[in-house]
Design an enzyme around this catalytic site. Sequence first.
Site, PDB file in Angstrom:
ATOM      1  N   HIS A 155       5.858  21.900  63.843  1.00 48.96           N
ATOM      2  CA  HIS A 155       5.688  22.556  62.321  1.00 48.96           C
ATOM      3  C   HIS A 155       4.308  22.243  61.981  1.00 48.96           C
ATOM      4  CE1 HIS A 155       9.880  22.383  62.149  1.00 48.96           C
ATOM      5  NE2 HIS A 155       9.750  23.405  61.236  1.00 48.96           N
ATOM      6  N   LYS A 159       3.918  19.168  57.130  1.00 51.21           N
ATOM      7  CA  LYS A 159       5.238  18.642  56.955  1.00 51.21           C
ATOM      8  C   LYS A 159       5.428  16.988  56.965  1.00 51.21           C
ATOM      9  CE  LYS A 159       9.875  19.427  58.947  1.00 51.21           C
ATOM     10  NZ  LYS A 159      10.509  19.630  57.917  1.00 51.21           N
TER      11      LYS A 159
HETATM   12  P1  NAD Z   1       5.697  21.895  49.384  1.00 51.18           P
HETATM   13  O1  NAD Z   1       5.515  20.527  49.278  1.00 51.18           O
HETATM   14  O2  NAD Z   1       5.003  22.947  49.737  1.00 51.18           O
HETATM   15  O3  NAD Z   1       6.820  22.333  48.038  1.00 51.18           O
HETATM   16  C1  NAD Z   1       7.843  21.329  47.613  1.00 51.18           C
HETATM   17  C2  NAD Z   1       7.437  21.913  45.929  1.00 51.18           C
HETATM   18  O4  NAD Z   1       8.354  20.941  45.140  1.00 51.18           O
HETATM   19  C3  NAD Z   1       5.989  21.287  45.435  1.00 51.18           C
HETATM   20  O5  NAD Z   1       5.407  22.494  44.952  1.00 51.18           O
HETATM   21  C4  NAD Z   1       6.329  19.977  44.434  1.00 51.18           C
HETATM   22  O6  NAD Z   1       5.229  19.980  43.587  1.00 51.18           O
HETATM   23  C5  NAD Z   1       7.665  20.539  44.015  1.00 51.18           C
HETATM   24  N1  NAD Z   1       8.087  19.137  43.424  1.00 51.18           N
HETATM   25  C6  NAD Z   1       8.027  18.104  43.975  1.00 51.18           C
HETATM   26  N2  NAD Z   1       8.723  16.960  42.799  1.00 51.18           N
HETATM   27  C7  NAD Z   1       9.449  18.165  42.035  1.00 51.18           C
HETATM   28  C8  NAD Z   1      10.116  17.813  40.821  1.00 51.18           C
HETATM   29  N3  NAD Z   1      10.552  16.661  40.427  1.00 51.18           N
HETATM   30  N4  NAD Z   1      10.562  18.919  40.159  1.00 51.18           N
HETATM   31  C9  NAD Z   1      10.262  20.334  40.658  1.00 51.18           C
HETATM   32  N5  NAD Z   1       9.390  20.297  41.836  1.00 51.18           N
HETATM   33  C10 NAD Z   1       9.028  19.351  42.333  1.00 51.18           C
HETATM   34  O7  NAD Z   1       6.991  21.955  50.616  1.00 51.18           O
HETATM   35  P2  NAD Z   1       7.643  23.035  51.317  1.00 51.18           P
HETATM   36  O8  NAD Z   1       6.970  23.414  52.665  1.00 51.18           O
HETATM   37  O9  NAD Z   1       7.817  24.334  50.571  1.00 51.18           O
HETATM   38  O10 NAD Z   1       9.018  22.667  51.629  1.00 51.18           O
HETATM   39  C11 NAD Z   1       9.952  22.046  50.732  1.00 51.18           C
HETATM   40  C12 NAD Z   1      11.431  21.537  51.637  1.00 51.18           C
HETATM   41  O11 NAD Z   1      12.009  22.748  52.208  1.00 51.18           O
HETATM   42  C13 NAD Z   1      10.797  20.492  52.736  1.00 51.18           C
HETATM   43  O12 NAD Z   1      11.809  19.609  52.812  1.00 51.18           O
HETATM   44  C14 NAD Z   1      11.159  21.325  53.846  1.00 51.18           C
HETATM   45  O13 NAD Z   1      11.324  20.602  55.187  1.00 51.18           O
HETATM   46  C15 NAD Z   1      12.038  22.462  53.692  1.00 51.18           C
HETATM   47  N6  NAD Z   1      12.368  23.326  54.163  1.00 51.18           N
HETATM   48  C16 NAD Z   1      13.530  24.115  54.462  1.00 51.18           C
HETATM   49  C17 NAD Z   1      13.888  25.234  55.169  1.00 51.18           C
HETATM   50  C18 NAD Z   1      15.145  25.554  55.483  1.00 51.18           C
HETATM   51  O14 NAD Z   1      15.307  26.732  56.075  1.00 51.18           O
HETATM   52  N7  NAD Z   1      16.062  24.843  55.017  1.00 51.18           N
HETATM   53  C19 NAD Z   1      12.596  25.984  55.668  1.00 51.18           C
HETATM   54  C20 NAD Z   1      11.256  25.420  55.074  1.00 51.18           C
HETATM   55  C21 NAD Z   1      11.210  24.399  54.555  1.00 51.18           C
END
Ligand code: NAD
Length: 266
Positions: A155, A159
Site C-alpha cells: 500500500h 497507510k
Molecule cells: P485518510 O486519512 O485520507 O482519510 C481519513 C479522513 O477521516 C481524513 O480526512 C480525516 O480528517 C477524517 N477524520 C478523522 N477523524 C475524523 C472525525 N472525528 N470525524 C470526521 N472525519 C474524521 O484515509 P483513507 O486513505 O481515506 O482511508 C480511510 C480508511 O479507509 C482507512 O482505515 C483505510 O484503511 C480504509 N480503506 C478501506 C477500504 C475498503 O475497501 N474497505 C479501501 C480503502 C481504504
Amino acid sequence: MVSVSIIGAAGRMGRSLIQAAVDRDDMHVAAALEHDQSPFLGTDAGLLAGGQPLNVPIASDLAGVIAAADVAIDFTRPEPTMAMLDEAVKQGKAAVIGTTGLSDEQKARITDAARSVPVVFAANFSVGVTVSLRLLEMAAKTLGDAYDVEVIEAHHRHKVDAPSGTALKMGEVLADALGRDLKSCAVYGREGHTGERDAKTIGFETIRGGDIVGDHTVLFAGIGERIEITHKASSRMTFASGAVRAAAWVADKPAGLYDMTDVLGL
Ligand code: NAD
C-alpha cells in the site's frame, strides 16, 4: 433516491466516495463530516471532490450529519467510526463502514450495533477482492496443508495500519478453509534466526511505499510448483463505487451485519 452522508469527507476515500455517489442516478450526497479542526470545514463537498458544487458544506456536527441522510458511509479511523456508529444506532440509521485497523472490541461493537440497524462492514469494497476471497477459499480447501500459505500486501506510504484489513480478511478466509485459527497460526513478518517454517502457519508480509492503491497476493507454495492469486487495485474509485453500491443496497434492509458478498448476492 437514497441520501448518504460521507464521514471523513476530505480524506482520500472520502473524496472518491463523494464522486462515486454523485455518479449514481439513484443517490444524493446530503451531508459531509470532518473533524472539528479540519481546514476544510465550510468547503463545498462537491468542489472538494473535484466536481460541481453540491451545496453541501463540510460540517463537524456528527448528529446533524447523521440525521441528514438515510445511510452514513464511513472511511476514517477506528475512533471516529465508533462515534459515528453510536450516533447511527441512536438515530436508527444504516451505515456502511470501510475503516480498517479495528480492534476485536471495536469489531464486536459493530456486531452489537447491527442488532438494531443495518450495517455493511467490509475490509475491501471492490468486486474483484470479493471474488478473490471465493477463489482463495476454493484453492485452500483443495490444496490443504501440503502448500505453504503467505499473504503479501503493498500500500501507499500514508497507510497507518498493517497488515491491511484486506490481508487480514484473506487470512481469516484461508484459516477457516484450512481448519486453523488465524490468531494462533499467523506470523507477521520475519527477522533473525526464525528457524524452519512451521507448515501450519500463515505468513503476512507488508510493503509500504509511494502511491500504491492496494495490491494483495496470496502465495500457495508447494513442492515443485507455486500458485499465486493476485488482486491489484489501480484506483480508489473501485472501493468507492463498491461502497456507494452497498449504501444503495442497504438503505431498505432490516437490521443486520452484511458484507460485500451480500451486496453482490454471491
Ligand atoms: P485518510 O486519512 O485520507 O482519510 C481519513 C479522513 O477521516 C481524513 O480526512 C480525516 O480528517 C477524517 N477524520 C478523522 N477523524 C475524523 C472525525 N472525528 N470525524 C470526521 N472525519 C474524521 O484515509 P483513507 O486513505 O481515506 O482511508 C480511510 C480508511 O479507509 C482507512 O482505515 C483505510 O484503511 C480504509 N480503506 C478501506 C477500504 C475498503 O475497501 N474497505 C479501501 C480503502 C481504504
